[in-house]
Scaffold this active site. Structure first.
Site, PDB file in Angstrom:
ATOM      1  N   CYS A 267      48.118 -19.925  35.144  1.00 50.43           N
ATOM      2  CA  CYS A 267      46.658 -19.818  35.076  1.00 50.43           C
ATOM      3  C   CYS A 267      46.139 -19.871  33.641  1.00 50.43           C
ATOM      4  O   CYS A 267      46.093 -20.945  33.044  1.00 50.43           O
ATOM      5  CB  CYS A 267      46.203 -18.548  35.791  1.00 50.43           C
ATOM      6  SG  CYS A 267      44.443 -18.549  36.217  1.00 50.43           S
TER       7      CYS A 267
ATOM      8  N   ARG B 240      34.034 -20.395  41.989  1.00 53.64           N
ATOM      9  CA  ARG B 240      35.452 -20.120  41.802  1.00 53.64           C
ATOM     10  C   ARG B 240      36.258 -20.741  42.940  1.00 53.64           C
ATOM     11  O   ARG B 240      35.803 -20.802  44.094  1.00 53.64           O
ATOM     12  CB  ARG B 240      35.727 -18.614  41.749  1.00 53.64           C
ATOM     13  CG  ARG B 240      35.089 -17.934  40.557  1.00 53.64           C
ATOM     14  CD  ARG B 240      35.616 -16.521  40.371  1.00 53.64           C
ATOM     15  NE  ARG B 240      37.015 -16.510  39.948  1.00 53.64           N
ATOM     16  CZ  ARG B 240      37.406 -16.686  38.691  1.00 53.64           C
ATOM     17  NH1 ARG B 240      36.513 -16.903  37.733  1.00 53.64           N
ATOM     18  NH2 ARG B 240      38.689 -16.639  38.378  1.00 53.64           N
TER      19      ARG B 240
ATOM     20  N   HIS C 240      49.197 -17.672  41.473  1.00 56.76           N
ATOM     21  CA  HIS C 240      49.513 -16.263  41.225  1.00 56.76           C
ATOM     22  C   HIS C 240      50.271 -15.704  42.423  1.00 56.76           C
ATOM     23  O   HIS C 240      50.660 -16.422  43.333  1.00 56.76           O
ATOM     24  CB  HIS C 240      48.222 -15.457  41.048  1.00 56.76           C
ATOM     25  CG  HIS C 240      47.489 -15.740  39.783  1.00 56.76           C
ATOM     26  ND1 HIS C 240      47.936 -15.307  38.550  1.00 56.76           N
ATOM     27  CD2 HIS C 240      46.318 -16.377  39.553  1.00 56.76           C
ATOM     28  CE1 HIS C 240      47.068 -15.652  37.621  1.00 56.76           C
ATOM     29  NE2 HIS C 240      46.073 -16.315  38.196  1.00 56.76           N
TER      30      HIS C 240
END
Length: 238
Positions: A93, A126, A189
């Site tokens: 990320c 997002r 993640h």
């Protein structure tokens, strides 16, 4: 045998359990009788990449990412030489974004390390949720969780995988992450590696071969629990 694993700036870059990737490296080496040597490097400390066989650069918020970039710029040349020499690096990320030329947020443009010719631009929506990839690095799907406002444009680089479910680098390209030599960058993640043991073993194998030669190998492990976790997320994301 021994592998030295560098964990860069866990005091700044440890979003969504990225530290679990270090633990996965440790366990999968130890189970095979290979000694993992974890080298934790905090922000501001010196980094000797010649002593590292594998490096993790995790994710963080925009503020932490900007702070980390200031320190990383001091060793930019060493990072680039490590990557070009086949050093194994997993960037998650924010760490993935930092390797590019810049990250343009809604407030400023953060200059990146420029070791990869990629860039990231912030968008108000997002990209969040489970994600599933098809990748040459793994027979099973690569699964994880993504939560990023940045859209990363990788140009002609090879992606980590094609998006089967989820958003990926830009939400439109159908690609996720990047693979360049022995570098893997990704938005996944969760942490990434416990649910994707084939990706973990790919990185470990590359590090072993770089250090000990092409004959270096990893004994197979029984990955029943890991595969169940992988399947669960892959099915949930349908």
């Amino acid at each position: 045998m021994e592998l030295a694993i560098g964990h860069l700036y866990p005091d700044l870059l440890n979003l969504y359990g990225d530290r679990g990737n270090i633990q996965c490296f440790q366990k999968r080496l130890a189970w095979r009788g290979i000694e993992p040597k974890i080298v934790t490097i905090h922000a501001g400390e010196g980094i000797d990449f010649h002593k590292l066989d594998l490096v993790l650069l995790g994710g963080g918020s925009d503020r932490e990412q900007e702070l980390a970039c200031k320190y990383l710029k001091q060793v930019r040349q060493s990072i680039q030489e490590y990557i070009e020499d086949g050093g194994v690096l997993l960037a998650i990320c924010g760490g993935y974004q930092l390797l590019g030329n810049y990250y343009k947020t809604n407030q400023a443009t953060i200059e990146g390390l420029g070791v990869l010719d990629i860039h990231t631009e912030w968008k108000p929506k997002r990209l969040t949720g489970d994600i599933v990839l098809r990748s040459r690095l793994s027979k099973n799907p690569i699964v994880g969780f993504e939560n990023h406002g940045g859209r990363t444009y990788i140009g002609d680089y090879a992606p980590l995988g094609k998006v089967a479910s989820g958003y990926g680098n830009t939400g439109k390209s159908g690609k996720e992450g990047i693979v360049y030599k022995n570098l893997v960058g990704t938005y996944l993640h969760g942490p990434l590696l416990p649910k994707n043991p084939e990706v973990c073993d790919y990185l470990l194998k590359q590090a072993l071969r770089r250090k000990y030669g092409k004959r270096a190998a990893l004994e197979p492990l029984s990955d029943g629990l890991e595969q169940r976790a992988n399947r669960y997320i892959a099915e949930r994301a349908r």
